[in-house]
Design a protein around this motif. Structure first.
Motif, mmCIF file in Angstrom:
data_model
loop_
_atom_site.group_PDB
_atom_site.id
_atom_site.type_symbol
_atom_site.label_atom_id
_atom_site.label_comp_id
_atom_site.label_asym_id
_atom_site.label_seq_id
_atom_site.Cartn_x
_atom_site.Cartn_y
_atom_site.Cartn_z
ATOM 1 N N ASN A 77 0.834 -1.213 0.000
ATOM 2 C CA ASN A 77 0.000 0.000 0.000
ATOM 3 C C ASN A 77 0.862 1.253 0.000
ATOM 4 N N GLU A 78 1.887 1.226 0.846
ATOM 5 C CA GLU A 78 2.765 2.398 0.950
ATOM 6 C C GLU A 78 3.546 2.605 -0.348
ATOM 7 N N SER A 79 4.006 1.506 -0.930
ATOM 8 C CA SER A 79 4.746 1.600 -2.185
ATOM 9 C C SER A 79 3.849 2.169 -3.282
ATOM 10 N N TYR A 80 2.598 1.721 -3.307
ATOM 11 C CA TYR A 80 1.643 2.206 -4.317
ATOM 12 C C TYR A 80 1.387 3.700 -4.143
ATOM 13 N N LYS A 81 1.137 4.110 -2.899
ATOM 14 C CA LYS A 81 0.829 5.525 -2.652
ATOM 15 C C LYS A 81 2.012 6.418 -2.977
ATOM 16 N N CYS A 82 3.200 5.922 -2.748
ATOM 17 C CA CYS A 82 4.398 6.731 -2.965
ATOM 18 C C CYS A 82 4.974 6.534 -4.363
ATOM 19 N N ALA A 83 4.239 5.802 -5.207
ATOM 20 C CA ALA A 83 4.664 5.572 -6.592
ATOM 21 C C ALA A 83 6.106 5.084 -6.668
ATOM 22 N N ALA A 85 9.105 2.067 -7.255
ATOM 23 C CA ALA A 85 9.362 1.195 -8.402
ATOM 24 C C ALA A 85 8.588 -0.117 -8.261
ATOM 25 N N HIS A 86 8.319 -0.723 -9.380
ATOM 26 C CA HIS A 86 7.781 -2.076 -9.471
ATOM 27 C C HIS A 86 6.304 -2.215 -9.102
ATOM 28 N N VAL A 87 5.594 -1.115 -8.885
ATOM 29 C CA VAL A 87 4.160 -1.261 -8.636
ATOM 30 C C VAL A 87 3.537 -1.816 -9.920
ATOM 31 N N PRO A 88 2.850 -2.961 -9.837
ATOM 32 C CA PRO A 88 2.302 -3.539 -11.065
ATOM 33 C C PRO A 88 1.299 -2.598 -11.735
ATOM 34 N N LYS A 89 1.357 -2.544 -13.056
ATOM 35 C CA LYS A 89 0.438 -1.678 -13.802
ATOM 36 C C LYS A 89 -1.026 -2.017 -13.502
ATOM 37 N N GLY A 90 -1.265 -3.291 -13.181
ATOM 38 C CA GLY A 90 -2.623 -3.728 -12.906
ATOM 39 C C GLY A 90 -3.279 -2.947 -11.780
ATOM 40 N N PHE A 91 -2.491 -2.429 -10.837
ATOM 41 C CA PHE A 91 -3.079 -1.668 -9.732
ATOM 42 C C PHE A 91 -3.686 -0.366 -10.224
ATOM 43 N N GLU A 92 -3.016 0.300 -11.157
ATOM 44 C CA GLU A 92 -3.560 1.525 -11.744
ATOM 45 C C GLU A 92 -4.833 1.218 -12.519
ATOM 46 N N VAL A 93 -4.781 0.131 -13.285
ATOM 47 C CA VAL A 93 -5.944 -0.259 -14.093
ATOM 48 C C VAL A 93 -7.115 -0.584 -13.174
ATOM 49 N N LEU A 94 -6.840 -1.339 -12.105
ATOM 50 C CA LEU A 94 -7.887 -1.693 -11.149
ATOM 51 C C LEU A 94 -8.494 -0.451 -10.522
ATOM 52 N N SER A 95 -7.647 0.481 -10.114
ATOM 53 C CA SER A 95 -8.119 1.716 -9.486
ATOM 54 C C SER A 95 -9.027 2.485 -10.438
ATOM 55 N N ARG A 96 -8.605 2.596 -11.703
ATOM 56 C CA ARG A 96 -9.402 3.356 -12.686
ATOM 57 C C ARG A 96 -10.734 2.647 -12.957
ATOM 58 N N LEU A 97 -10.662 1.318 -13.114
ATOM 59 C CA LEU A 97 -11.891 0.568 -13.396
ATOM 60 C C LEU A 97 -12.893 0.693 -12.251
ATOM 61 N N LEU A 98 -12.392 0.594 -11.012
ATOM 62 C CA LEU A 98 -13.289 0.703 -9.856
ATOM 63 C C LEU A 98 -13.976 2.062 -9.839
ATOM 64 N N ARG A 99 -13.189 3.111 -10.113
ATOM 65 C CA ARG A 99 -13.774 4.456 -10.102
ATOM 66 C C ARG A 99 -14.780 4.650 -11.237
ATOM 67 N N GLU A 100 -14.425 4.141 -12.415
ATOM 68 C CA GLU A 100 -15.253 4.425 -13.593
ATOM 69 C C GLU A 100 -16.447 3.498 -13.727
ATOM 70 N N THR A 101 -16.266 2.225 -13.308
ATOM 71 C CA THR A 101 -17.343 1.261 -13.564
ATOM 72 C C THR A 101 -17.868 0.574 -12.314
#
Ligand code: SF4
Ligand code: SF4
Length: 162
Positions: A77-83, A85-101
């Motif tokens: 969680n901390e790594s994701y919030k602080c952007a 290295a190595h945060v999987p791209k899928g986390f960004e996609v998941l975040s966007r999908l949850l917000r949009e759909t």
């Protein structure tokens, strides 16, 4: 189950039962627990933390009721919030999908062995229910899903190392 890594006495029972460690010996939950306070900044940039598959075997095996899973998850969680290295791209996609759909994945099509494609309606499934994305966004916001607590976390890590 506790979140306090100081109770860990480095017996490595968590690592000996970890399925990820079987496939990648560089992944060692007991080492992550030990490093989580003293070497946090490096861990946040370590690809290793993303290999945990959330199976919970480590916390079930721990004689001290420590949860390496929770510690790894907090690091993720901390790594994701602080952007970091190595945060999987899928986390960004998941975040966007949850917000949009309001869904965690796109609506899938069915592909047969002859490569014919069918949507839900064509195979007799009802349409997906209407999703209240506003309510989902509000709930995720309340849970801290969109927080950027990077500065606070860095301060905490710095304090721990002092
Ligand atoms: S099993 Fe528990 S006490 Fe043993 S190394 Fe893992 S976290 Fe520490
Ligand atoms: S939850 Fe993660 S760290 Fe714990 S045993 Fe499963 S893969 Fe390993």
């Amino acid at each position: 189950m506790i979140f306090d890594e100081t109770a860990c006495y480095i017996c490595a029972k968590c690592t000996s039962g970890c399925p990820t460690a079987v496939y990648d010996p560089s992944f060692k939950p007991h080492v992550i627990v030990a490093r989580s306070k003293v070497d946090r900044e490096a861990l946040l940039n370590d690809e290793n933390i993303w290999y945990c598959v959330l199976c919970k075997r480590c916390e079930r095996r721990c004689p001290q009721n420590v949860s390496p899973l929770l510690i790894v998850t907090e690091l993720k969680n901390e790594s994701y919030k602080c952007a970091k290295a190595h945060v999987p791209k899928g986390f960004e996609v998941l975040s966007r999908l949850l917000r949009e759909t309001g869904l965690s994945s796109k609506e899938e099509i069915i592909i047969t062995e002859d490569f014919d494609e069918y949507n839900r309606e064509e195979i007799g499934l009802p349409p997906l229910p209407k999703i209240n994305t506003k309510a989902i966004t509000e709930a995720l916001t309340e849970l801290g899903f969109f927080d950027t607590g990077c500065e606070d976390q860095n301060a905490k890590a710095g304090t721990a190392e002092d």
